[in-house]
Design a protein around this motif. Structure first.
Motif, PDB file in Angstrom:
ATOM      1  N   VAL A 267     -70.895-108.837  18.578  1.00 13.34           N
ATOM      2  CA  VAL A 267     -69.710-110.149  18.508  1.00 13.34           C
ATOM      3  C   VAL A 267     -69.872-111.050  19.627  1.00 13.34           C
ATOM      4  N   GLY A 268     -70.755-110.369  20.657  1.00 12.95           N
ATOM      5  CA  GLY A 268     -70.700-111.259  21.634  1.00 12.95           C
ATOM      6  C   GLY A 268     -69.808-110.632  22.837  1.00 12.95           C
ATOM      7  N   LEU A 269     -69.887-111.539  24.010  1.00 13.31           N
ATOM      8  CA  LEU A 269     -69.013-111.269  25.241  1.00 13.31           C
ATOM      9  C   LEU A 269     -68.632-112.288  25.738  1.00 13.31           C
ATOM     10  N   THR A 270     -67.398-112.364  26.179  1.00 13.14           N
ATOM     11  CA  THR A 270     -67.046-113.454  27.122  1.00 13.14           C
ATOM     12  C   THR A 270     -67.665-113.585  28.494  1.00 13.14           C
ATOM     13  N   ARG A 271     -67.276-114.480  29.372  1.00 15.43           N
ATOM     14  CA  ARG A 271     -67.925-114.423  30.715  1.00 15.43           C
ATOM     15  C   ARG A 271     -67.531-113.419  31.561  1.00 15.43           C
ATOM     16  N   ASP A 272     -66.155-112.943  31.546  1.00 17.48           N
ATOM     17  CA  ASP A 272     -65.469-111.887  32.246  1.00 17.48           C
ATOM     18  C   ASP A 272     -66.174-110.562  31.791  1.00 17.48           C
ATOM     19  N   GLU A 273     -66.314-110.672  30.501  1.00 21.18           N
ATOM     20  CA  GLU A 273     -67.067-109.095  29.770  1.00 21.18           C
ATOM     21  C   GLU A 273     -68.199-108.862  30.446  1.00 21.18           C
ATOM     22  N   ILE A 274     -69.295-110.106  30.355  1.00 25.19           N
ATOM     23  CA  ILE A 274     -70.624-110.143  30.657  1.00 25.19           C
ATOM     24  C   ILE A 274     -70.604-109.499  32.233  1.00 25.19           C
ATOM     25  N   ILE A 275     -69.679-110.128  33.155  1.00 23.73           N
ATOM     26  CA  ILE A 275     -69.413-109.808  34.550  1.00 23.73           C
ATOM     27  C   ILE A 275     -69.396-108.271  34.638  1.00 23.73           C
ATOM     28  N   SER A 276     -68.380-107.804  33.901  1.00 22.34           N
ATOM     29  CA  SER A 276     -68.027-106.271  33.812  1.00 22.34           C
ATOM     30  C   SER A 276     -69.306-105.237  33.382  1.00 22.34           C
ATOM     31  N   VAL A 277     -69.807-105.678  32.005  1.00 24.15           N
ATOM     32  CA  VAL A 277     -71.038-105.084  31.420  1.00 24.15           C
ATOM     33  C   VAL A 277     -72.443-105.053  32.233  1.00 24.15           C
ATOM     34  N   ALA A 278     -72.639-106.259  32.788  1.00 21.83           N
ATOM     35  CA  ALA A 278     -73.899-106.520  33.500  1.00 21.83           C
ATOM     36  C   ALA A 278     -73.813-106.176  34.942  1.00 21.83           C
ATOM     37  N   LYS A 279     -72.408-105.988  35.390  1.00 22.91           N
ATOM     38  CA  LYS A 279     -72.287-105.694  37.002  1.00 22.91           C
ATOM     39  C   LYS A 279     -72.845-107.003  37.653  1.00 22.91           C
ATOM     40  N   LEU A 280     -72.490-108.170  37.442  1.00 16.70           N
ATOM     41  CA  LEU A 280     -72.901-109.300  38.013  1.00 16.70           C
ATOM     42  C   LEU A 280     -71.733-109.897  38.757  1.00 16.70           C
ATOM     43  N   PRO A 281     -72.002-110.473  39.864  1.00 26.12           N
ATOM     44  CA  PRO A 281     -70.975-111.248  40.657  1.00 26.12           C
ATOM     45  C   PRO A 281     -70.321-112.542  39.986  1.00 26.12           C
ATOM     46  N   ASP A 282     -69.217-112.820  39.956  1.00 24.72           N
ATOM     47  CA  ASP A 282     -68.794-114.163  39.552  1.00 24.72           C
ATOM     48  C   ASP A 282     -68.966-115.432  40.485  1.00 24.72           C
ATOM     49  N   ASN A 283     -70.106-115.948  40.295  1.00 27.41           N
ATOM     50  CA  ASN A 283     -70.300-117.254  41.035  1.00 27.41           C
ATOM     51  C   ASN A 283     -71.056-118.219  40.433  1.00 27.41           C
ATOM     52  N   GLY A 284     -71.571-119.177  41.161  1.00 28.46           N
ATOM     53  CA  GLY A 284     -72.566-120.270  40.514  1.00 28.46           C
ATOM     54  C   GLY A 284     -73.840-120.025  39.938  1.00 28.46           C
ATOM     55  N   ASP A 401     -67.306-113.712  10.536  1.00 28.50           N
ATOM     56  CA  ASP A 401     -68.376-114.181  11.598  1.00 28.50           C
ATOM     57  C   ASP A 401     -68.748-115.447  11.601  1.00 28.50           C
ATOM     58  N   LEU A 402     -68.485-116.240  10.191  1.00 28.24           N
ATOM     59  CA  LEU A 402     -68.456-117.611  10.269  1.00 28.24           C
ATOM     60  C   LEU A 402     -67.671-118.400   9.362  1.00 28.24           C
ATOM     61  N   LEU A 403     -66.832-119.310  10.158  1.00 27.28           N
ATOM     62  CA  LEU A 403     -65.815-120.066   9.336  1.00 27.28           C
ATOM     63  C   LEU A 403     -66.523-121.522   9.544  1.00 27.28           C
ATOM     64  N   ILE A 404     -66.595-122.193   8.398  1.00 28.65           N
ATOM     65  CA  ILE A 404     -66.912-123.544   8.518  1.00 28.65           C
ATOM     66  C   ILE A 404     -65.753-124.387   8.058  1.00 28.65           C
ATOM     67  N   ASP A 405     -64.909-124.939   9.351  1.00 34.88           N
ATOM     68  CA  ASP A 405     -63.708-125.915   9.351  1.00 34.88           C
ATOM     69  C   ASP A 405     -63.987-127.100   8.988  1.00 34.88           C
ATOM     70  N   ARG A 406     -63.526-127.697   8.006  1.00 38.04           N
ATOM     71  CA  ARG A 406     -64.305-129.077   7.320  1.00 38.04           C
ATOM     72  C   ARG A 406     -63.316-129.917   7.530  1.00 38.04           C
TER      73      ARG A 406
END
Length: 480
Positions: A267-284, A401-406
């Motif tokens: 389902v994917g990850l938010t930025r904060d979740e990527i930081i947590s899962v990948a153990k990456l610093p929150d920076n530029g 998983d997919l909505l097409i809002d028309r």
């Protein structure tokens, strides 16, 4: 000259720029193996270049300069051309050579894999700026084509950097992978006779990457081809993953950490979740990496229906990368017939379902056309809700998983199924689908008309539950 599959607009643009009456700079960029060099070579013909040079991967400045000088010796016919001590001298020699050449039409300069020439401390970009801004752009009979796989270099050094080459490119041409239709054309040109169901599976493994597709052999079965490319010892593409990311991105480690984190979460990850899962610093650096991955088509950023637009979720959308993490990474050479043995494996079925969702999202215009809404403005998103957040106790948690809002006040609620025949809707599936629709209606309070929609390989088999589906798209539609 070979006939190019697809790329019609790109060829038209290149020819338009070549025919103009002023100096032109064009940048052709995109992921490794997508066919950038082939496009330029086939559009103009190998003998059309006044000067052509290809940068060398991970070579130092002295090797890059010698490579440049050698190409200039060959094109100028001057074997006594002195060795350049730096890039200013190299571009001075190029300028002198071009000043002596006379030919009809534009003098065509092709710098392939140009980012690789810009080694640390080489001042390559300064010399290129001097050459183009101080001389080249004033020559109405010169066309400079810059080509590169190192997309982050292209974006940051040419498009965003406020230096001398900022906004100098008359055309910025990002080369996308083939569509399903173009993939079919390419495979048929290579001698394959395959039904759409098989082509879709190839696409879900390789994406529309011409170089990968070229490795397939018409006299092998589909499974044997995949084994031969990925799972046999020293197979044709066994080491592609490391080469892919190292040549595309400087500091490839952060990029591979991001895609590995996303590969484990459908389902994917938010930025904060990527930081947590990948153990990456929150920076530029993380911001840059996410942006570059998105621009290259490796990840897709989307929003959940009803959330603020700035709240984005990232999803792995590159087919090869997903296939690598699901099957290749831990299986190389352990079983040289791995893919043949995976015919009915549940892992393969699960992967096919997820990859088919990505295939659909990559061909959303074809989906809309099949639904008869090609000209209707729409937005695509996903949505989910937990049961505890629903006020109606009769409803269960749901994910769409997919909505097409028309814009015409309809919303297509899409379900996808990659199946080897007509898909049969059973009672449980029908109840689950109805729950999704009603949970969405209840939680969002939408007044728009909700349209249950199935996107399948061969359609939905008619039975007592199929009438709930109001619109259908089949795999053939995605090849239009």
């Amino acid at each position: 000259m070979a006939v190019i599959i697809g790329r019609k607009q790109e060829q038209k643009e290149l020819r338009r720029l070549y025919a103009s009456d002023e100096a032109e700079m064009v940048v052709v960029y995109g992921r490794r193996r997508v066919g950038k060099t082939y496009l330029v070579n086939q559009t103009f013909g190998e003998g059309s270049f006044t000067f052509k040079v290809t940068g060398l991967h991970q070579k130092n400045i002295s090797v890059q300069l010698e490579n440049f000088d050698q190409a200039l010796r060959e094109y100028s016919g001057d074997s006594a051309l002195p060795h350049s001590k730096n890039w200013m001298e190299a571009f001075t020699s190029l300028k002198q050579y071009l000043g002596k050449t006379e030919q009809e039409g534009k003098r065509l300069l092709f710098f392939d894999e140009l980012p690789w020439m810009d080694t640390k401390g080489s001042n390559f970009l300064t010399a290129l700026e001097w050459f183009w801004n101080g001389w080249g752009c004033a020559q109405d009979n010169i066309m400079l084509i810059i080509c590169g796989s190192a997309t982050n270099w292209i974006i940051n050094k040419l498009f965003k950097h406020k230096g001398g080459l900022y906004n100098r490119a008359g055309s910025k041409m990002f080369l996308n992978p083939f569509t399903l239709s173009e993939t079919e054309q390419y495979l048929r040109k290579q001698g394959f006779e395959l039904e759409h169901y098989d082509i879709a599976q190839i696409y879900m493994i390789m994406g529309g990457i011409p170089y990968y597709l070229k490795q397939l052999e018409p006299d092998r079965t589909l499974s044997d081809n995949i084994d031969n490319c990925f799972f046999r010892k020293n197979g044709k593409l066994w080491d592609e993953f490391d080469n892919l990311y190292e040549t595309l991105f400087s500091n490839a480690e952060i990029y591979t950490k991001i895609v590995e984190a996303l590969a484990g979460k459908q389902v994917g990850l938010t930025r904060d979740e990527i930081i947590s899962v990948a153990k990456l610093p929150d920076n530029g650096k993380l911001t840059t990496a996410l942006g570059n991955l998105e621009k290259c088509g490796f990840i897709r950023a989307y929003h959940y229906y009803g959330r603020a637009a700035k709240t984005r979720t990232f999803q792995l959308s590159d087919f090869y990368t997903l296939f690598y993490y699901r099957f290749i990474k831990d299986n190389y050479a352990d079983d040289e017939h791995f893919w043949t043995h995976m015919i009915d494996n549940p892992r393969k079925v699960q992967w096919l379902g997820y990859s088919f969702e990505q295939l659909i999202k990559n061909h959303i215009e074809q989906v809309k056309k099949a639904l008869g809404i090609g000209s209707v403005l729409s937005e695509q998103s996903s949505w989910h809700i937990e049961k505890r957040k629903l006020t109606d106790e009769q409803l269960h948690g749901a994910q769409i998983d997919l909505l097409i809002d028309r814009r015409d006040r309809f919303i297509n609620i899409c379900e996808s199924k990659f199946y080897g025949g007509e898909f049969t809707i059973q009672k449980d599936y029908s109840m689950n689908l109805r729950n999704k629709v009603e949970a969405f209606r209840s939680a969002t309070g939408t007044k728009k008309t909700l349209v249950p929609t199935m996107i399948t390989s061969f359609g939905v088999k008619r039975n007592m539950y199929s009438s709930y589906i109001q619109q259908q798209v089949i795999l053939d539609d995605l090849f239009e």
